[in-house]
Design a protein around this motif. Structure first.
Motif, PDB file in Angstrom:
ATOM      1  N   UNK A  41       0.748  -1.452  -0.209  1.00 32.82           N
ATOM      2  CA  UNK A  41       0.095  -0.126  -0.406  1.00 32.82           C
ATOM      3  C   UNK A  41       0.567   1.169  -0.278  1.00 32.82           C
ATOM      4  N   UNK A  42       0.372   2.483  -0.659  1.00 39.73           N
ATOM      5  CA  UNK A  42       1.604   3.615  -0.902  1.00 39.73           C
ATOM      6  C   UNK A  42       1.094   4.135   0.705  1.00 39.73           C
ATOM      7  N   UNK A  43       1.615   5.083   0.890  1.00 31.93           N
ATOM      8  CA  UNK A  43       1.774   5.669   2.423  1.00 31.93           C
ATOM      9  C   UNK A  43       1.694   6.933   3.072  1.00 31.93           C
ATOM     10  N   UNK A  44       0.675   7.253   3.409  1.00 28.55           N
ATOM     11  CA  UNK A  44       0.069   8.680   3.309  1.00 28.55           C
ATOM     12  C   UNK A  44       0.463   9.106   4.946  1.00 28.55           C
ATOM     13  N   UNK A  45       0.983  10.257   5.137  1.00 23.70           N
ATOM     14  CA  UNK A  45       1.685  10.541   6.179  1.00 23.70           C
ATOM     15  C   UNK A  45       0.897  12.292   6.521  1.00 23.70           C
ATOM     16  N   UNK A  46       0.027  11.804   7.479  1.00 22.12           N
ATOM     17  CA  UNK A  46      -0.661  13.042   8.521  1.00 22.12           C
ATOM     18  C   UNK A  46       0.397  14.377   9.022  1.00 22.12           C
ATOM     19  N   UNK A  47       0.304  15.202   9.284  1.00 17.55           N
ATOM     20  CA  UNK A  47       0.946  16.208  10.687  1.00 17.55           C
ATOM     21  C   UNK A  47       0.718  17.490  10.641  1.00 17.55           C
ATOM     22  N   UNK A  48       1.080  18.125  11.331  1.00 21.32           N
ATOM     23  CA  UNK A  48       0.619  19.181  11.136  1.00 21.32           C
ATOM     24  C   UNK A  48       1.891  20.110  10.658  1.00 21.32           C
ATOM     25  N   UNK A 141       0.889   6.395 -19.370  1.00 20.26           N
ATOM     26  CA  UNK A 141       1.861   6.351 -18.657  1.00 20.26           C
ATOM     27  C   UNK A 141       2.208   5.074 -17.553  1.00 20.26           C
ATOM     28  N   UNK A 142       3.086   4.264 -17.255  1.00 15.36           N
ATOM     29  CA  UNK A 142       3.086   3.062 -16.059  1.00 15.36           C
ATOM     30  C   UNK A 142       4.109   3.632 -15.242  1.00 15.36           C
ATOM     31  N   UNK A 143       3.948   3.555 -13.901  1.00 12.51           N
ATOM     32  CA  UNK A 143       5.609   3.904 -12.797  1.00 12.51           C
ATOM     33  C   UNK A 143       6.341   2.487 -12.887  1.00 12.51           C
ATOM     34  N   UNK A 144       7.428   3.591 -13.128  1.00  9.77           N
ATOM     35  CA  UNK A 144       8.420   1.965 -12.783  1.00  9.77           C
ATOM     36  C   UNK A 144       8.529   1.141 -11.884  1.00  9.77           C
ATOM     37  N   UNK A 145       8.591  -0.029 -12.164  1.00 10.44           N
ATOM     38  CA  UNK A 145       8.215  -0.839 -10.392  1.00 10.44           C
ATOM     39  C   UNK A 145       9.059  -0.622  -9.811  1.00 10.44           C
ATOM     40  N   UNK A 146      10.282   0.047  -9.266  1.00 13.92           N
ATOM     41  CA  UNK A 146      10.974  -0.126  -7.995  1.00 13.92           C
ATOM     42  C   UNK A 146      11.114   1.578  -8.009  1.00 13.92           C
ATOM     43  N   UNK A 147       9.836   1.800  -7.728  1.00 12.22           N
ATOM     44  CA  UNK A 147       8.846   3.368  -6.834  1.00 12.22           C
ATOM     45  C   UNK A 147       8.196   3.396  -6.119  1.00 12.22           C
ATOM     46  N   UNK A 148       8.118   3.504  -4.833  1.00 13.92           N
ATOM     47  CA  UNK A 148       7.574   3.832  -3.486  1.00 13.92           C
ATOM     48  C   UNK A 148       6.360   4.914  -3.948  1.00 13.92           C
ATOM     49  N   UNK A 149       5.334   5.207  -3.882  1.00 12.35           N
ATOM     50  CA  UNK A 149       4.685   6.399  -3.348  1.00 12.35           C
ATOM     51  C   UNK A 149       4.533   6.613  -1.635  1.00 12.35           C
ATOM     52  N   UNK A 150       4.908   7.171  -1.389  1.00 10.43           N
ATOM     53  CA  UNK A 150       4.570   8.337  -0.261  1.00 10.43           C
ATOM     54  C   UNK A 150       3.655   9.653  -0.863  1.00 10.43           C
ATOM     55  N   UNK A 151       2.575  10.070   0.648  1.00 12.88           N
ATOM     56  CA  UNK A 151       1.976  11.244   0.366  1.00 12.88           C
ATOM     57  C   UNK A 151       1.821  11.908   2.083  1.00 12.88           C
ATOM     58  N   UNK A 173      -4.567   4.046   0.585  1.00 14.83           N
ATOM     59  CA  UNK A 173      -3.539   4.386   1.541  1.00 14.83           C
ATOM     60  C   UNK A 173      -3.698   3.524   2.815  1.00 14.83           C
ATOM     61  N   UNK A 174      -1.937   3.412   3.680  1.00 14.51           N
ATOM     62  CA  UNK A 174      -2.013   3.015   4.661  1.00 14.51           C
ATOM     63  C   UNK A 174      -1.468   4.542   5.481  1.00 14.51           C
ATOM     64  N   UNK A 175      -2.825   5.374   6.248  1.00 16.09           N
ATOM     65  CA  UNK A 175      -1.843   6.072   6.900  1.00 16.09           C
ATOM     66  C   UNK A 175      -0.865   6.088   8.092  1.00 16.09           C
ATOM     67  N   UNK A 176      -0.967   7.638   8.814  1.00 17.17           N
ATOM     68  CA  UNK A 176       0.304   7.558   9.121  1.00 17.17           C
ATOM     69  C   UNK A 176       0.001   8.565   9.529  1.00 17.17           C
TER      70      UNK A 176
END
Length: 379
Positions: A41-48, A141-151, A173-176
């Motif tokens: 899962x892509x990562x989503x970082x929430x924060x101030x 377009x296709x994102x190359x395989x060795x790329x991680x999505x972080x938001x 997303x996987x949320x933190x």
């Protein structure tokens, strides 16, 4: 007997160290087996605002030797994501040209960082759905395989530029939720050459690492980002007048934190003789009674410890570290040892800890302060 209630952390808070570990684990998994990229899962970082969300991700990419491409979603249009239609006059059809920001080399590896994801409108959200979930943009377009999505995105409650994320997007997303933590930040500060006055002040007043209540949010207020700026300004304006320094500090962290920091900084500057304490065994060591002065002494000592010019100089400083810390109150001695073991870079931490452990004075130090050290580590 009353049944205990189960406490659920709805925000899923995470420390800087644990967040770095999560990102590194997923990135390493993708590097080891690129096929896993579509299953993680892509990562989503929430924060101030200002707590260092983007800085953490960029640092991880740098440490792992992979690319880092930041995309400020709040500053782009849907066509910046999906591309622009361009007429093919020969075929009498429309072709799409994809944004050159997206990585194209199929053998490349990196982190695609989608920033300000909680500040986008629905049109942008719809445009990134497919990229986040399917790692592609239609047939273009296709994102190359060795790329991680972080938001990452700010919190709605912080009165920053943020809106509630649509459920369809959130479910991808996987949320933190990242929270400003003084202990984690101090360790980061040691690794990034932050001025010892700033480090000591945050150890002394950890509540000022991030503070929004009662602050004028349209001006400067205390955040990890603004304290980093204060550090850079202290180095740049080290010979300026008190009035200029005051306006610079207030302009970054506001008046309330600024007043207290400048008072601490004034105390810290009184310890210009710390290096002499460390390298001159005949120098009488005087430990101050005031707690703010003790924090200033310890932060300056730790800043100087691993900055010797050669092995001989480093050994002198190490001997001085033990001479000073043996005279400190237990809590301050333990704090000094923990900071000293971390060193001034992640790469050097194991070596610094080993030098401290193998020093002839460590046994005496441990006999005197071992309980305080263990108590602080457990906390």
């Amino acid at each position: 007997m009353e049944k205990k209630k189960t406490i659920v952390d709805i925000h899923n808070t995470i420390s800087i160290g644990d967040l770095e570990s999560v990102i590194k684990t997923q990135m390493q998994s993708i590097l080891d087996n690129p096929e896993t990229s579509s299953k993680l899962p892509p990562i989503c970082i929430h924060g101030s605002p200002g707590i260092g969300k983007s800085k953490i991700v960029e640092t991880v990419a740098k440490e792992m030797g992979v690319q880092f491409i930041p995309v400020m979603l709040a500053q782009i249009e849907p066509c910046d994501i999906k591309g622009l239609p361009v007429p093919n006059k020969e075929e009498h059809v429309m072709e799409w040209y994809v944004n050159g920001t997206w990585p194209r080399d199929p053998d490349s590896a990196g982190i695609l960082f989608l920033d300000e994801i909680t500040a986008i409108d629905k049109s942008i959200a719809v445009a990134v759905y497919e990229l986040i979930l399917e790692r592609k943009l239609g047939n273009l377009y296709k994102l190359p395989k060795k790329w991680l999505i972080v938001s990452a995105g700010n919190l709605v409650t912080d009165r920053a530029v943020a809106t509630v994320m649509p459920s369809a997007l959130a479910n991808r997303f996987m949320h933190f939720q990242l929270e400003a933590n003084a202990e984690d930040w101090v360790k980061w500060a040691q690794f990034n050459d932050i001025n010892p006055s700033v480090i000591g002040f945050i150890q002394y007043k950890p509540e000022y690492l991030f503070h929004m209540d009662g602050e004028v949010l349209s001006r400067g207020f205390p955040t990890p980002r603004s304290w980093e700026r204060v550090s850079r300004m202290l180095d740049l304006y080290k010979d300026c007048s008190d009035s200029i320094l005051r306006t610079i500090v207030y302009g970054n962290v506001g008046n309330r934190a600024g007043v207290e920091f400048l008072a601490f900084h004034k105390v810290s500057k009184e310890f210009d003789n710390v290096l002499e304490y460390m390298i001159n065994p005949d120098k009488e060591i005087v430990i101050p009674d005031r707690s703010d002065m003790r924090y200033a002494l310890v932060s300056t000592m730790n800043y100087l410890l691993w900055r010797g010019t050669d092995e001989e100089d480093e050994n002198r400083r190490l001997n001085g570290f033990y001479r000073i810390s043996m005279n400190l109150p237990a809590d301050f001695a333990a704090m000094a040892m923990i900071s000293a073991m971390a060193g001034n870079s992640k790469e050097m931490s194991p070596k610094c800890a080993a030098k401290l452990y193998h020093h002839p004075s460590f046994r005496d130090w441990s006999d005197k302060f071992g309980k305080a050290l263990r108590r602080r580590i457990v906390i």
